[in-house]
Design a protein around this motif. Structure first.
Motif, PDB file in Angstrom:
ATOM      1  N   PHE A  68     -11.669   3.087   8.169  1.00 52.16           N
ATOM      2  CA  PHE A  68     -11.225   2.395   6.959  1.00 52.16           C
ATOM      3  C   PHE A  68      -9.727   2.184   7.165  1.00 52.16           C
ATOM      4  O   PHE A  68      -8.935   3.111   7.001  1.00 52.16           O
ATOM      5  N   ALA A  69      -9.356   0.978   7.585  1.00 57.65           N
ATOM      6  CA  ALA A  69      -8.006   0.687   8.060  1.00 57.65           C
ATOM      7  C   ALA A  69      -7.126   0.092   6.967  1.00 57.65           C
ATOM      8  O   ALA A  69      -7.330  -1.046   6.552  1.00 57.65           O
ATOM      9  N   PRO A  70      -6.102   0.849   6.538  1.00 59.71           N
ATOM     10  CA  PRO A  70      -5.168   0.298   5.547  1.00 59.71           C
ATOM     11  C   PRO A  70      -4.222  -0.719   6.197  1.00 59.71           C
ATOM     12  O   PRO A  70      -3.765  -0.519   7.321  1.00 59.71           O
ATOM     13  N   ALA A  76       2.715   0.092   2.132  1.00 60.49           N
ATOM     14  CA  ALA A  76       3.888  -0.229   1.304  1.00 60.49           C
ATOM     15  C   ALA A  76       3.713   0.229  -0.138  1.00 60.49           C
ATOM     16  O   ALA A  76       4.699   0.411  -0.858  1.00 60.49           O
ATOM     17  N   LYS A  77       2.466   0.439  -0.589  1.00 56.57           N
ATOM     18  CA  LYS A  77       2.208   0.922  -1.947  1.00 56.57           C
ATOM     19  C   LYS A  77       2.562   2.401  -2.120  1.00 56.57           C
ATOM     20  O   LYS A  77       2.702   2.873  -3.248  1.00 56.57           O
ATOM     21  N   MET A 137     -15.810   0.042  -2.706  1.00 58.55           N
ATOM     22  CA  MET A 137     -14.653   0.909  -2.868  1.00 58.55           C
ATOM     23  C   MET A 137     -14.848   2.169  -2.028  1.00 58.55           C
ATOM     24  O   MET A 137     -15.945   2.736  -1.999  1.00 58.55           O
ATOM     25  N   ILE A 138     -13.781   2.589  -1.360  1.00 58.48           N
ATOM     26  CA  ILE A 138     -13.733   3.868  -0.665  1.00 58.48           C
ATOM     27  C   ILE A 138     -12.683   4.667  -1.439  1.00 58.48           C
ATOM     28  O   ILE A 138     -11.497   4.354  -1.363  1.00 58.48           O
ATOM     29  N   ASP A 159      -7.321  -1.865   1.051  1.00 57.48           N
ATOM     30  CA  ASP A 159      -6.050  -2.283   0.446  1.00 57.48           C
ATOM     31  C   ASP A 159      -5.172  -1.132  -0.034  1.00 57.48           C
ATOM     32  O   ASP A 159      -4.103  -1.359  -0.603  1.00 57.48           O
ATOM     33  N   THR A 160      -5.596   0.108   0.192  1.00 60.13           N
ATOM     34  CA  THR A 160      -4.865   1.288  -0.274  1.00 60.13           C
ATOM     35  C   THR A 160      -5.045   2.412   0.741  1.00 60.13           C
ATOM     36  O   THR A 160      -6.142   2.581   1.280  1.00 60.13           O
TER      37      THR A 160
END
Length: 165
Positions: A68-70, A76-77, A137-138, A159-160
């Protein structure tokens, strides 16, 4: 056996992956998870983190792995200074724990993800897997691109950054 690990501009990324995979397949080779990530500008922070954690060789091994690659935007979050702090040599264990929390042993494609509600990461803790209105969602991270194949597994872009407890 497996004790360490880790690893958009969706259209650009998909195009890049298809183009590089087609090129690699044509020449009798296929890129592994690290090569796929390193070949995309959306993953420069992830690749730097994998290098700092000394996980490159692990993620280049046979696997198979599901990562699961951010994206860079996901990193940046995080609170300001977090990434820089994690990349320091004295924080390597913490970085390894975070990165391995993004990896599951085996090749779990999106069709498989839709059938499960939990997955055990290489780090040892479980991640929650859920679907809502067609979104996967993960934990609290949304999968924004799925089923990016590599020679030793699959990447799902999130995305996170997900953080273990």
């Amino acid at each position: 056996m497996l004790t360490k690990f880790k690893l958009t501009i969706a259209t650009l990324f998909a195009t890049l992956v298809v183009a590089t995979t087609a090129h690699a397949d044509h020449h009798g080779m296929k890129k592994d998870i690290v090569d796929v990530a390193a070949g995309n500008e959306s993953f420069t922070t992830l690749v730097a983190a994998v290098q700092a954690a000394d996980l490159v060789d692990t993620l280049k091994s046979d696997g198979p792995f599901t990562v699961f690659a951010p994206t860079n935007e996901a990193f940046a979050k995080l609170p300001e200074g977090t990434v820089e702090m994690l990349l320091l040599p004295e924080n390597k264990d913490k970085l390894v724990a975070i990165l391995t929390y993004h990896v599951v042993s085996g090749k779990v494609m999106s069709a498989d993800v839709m059938k499960i509600d939990m997955a055990t990461t290489v780090q040892g803790q479980d991640v929650k897997v859920s679907t809502d209105n067609g979104k996967v969602m993960i934990n609290d991270a949304m999968v924004i691109s799925a089923d990016i194949k590599a020679s030793n597994g699959v990447i799902h872009v999130i995305d996170t950054v997900i953080i273990p407890e």
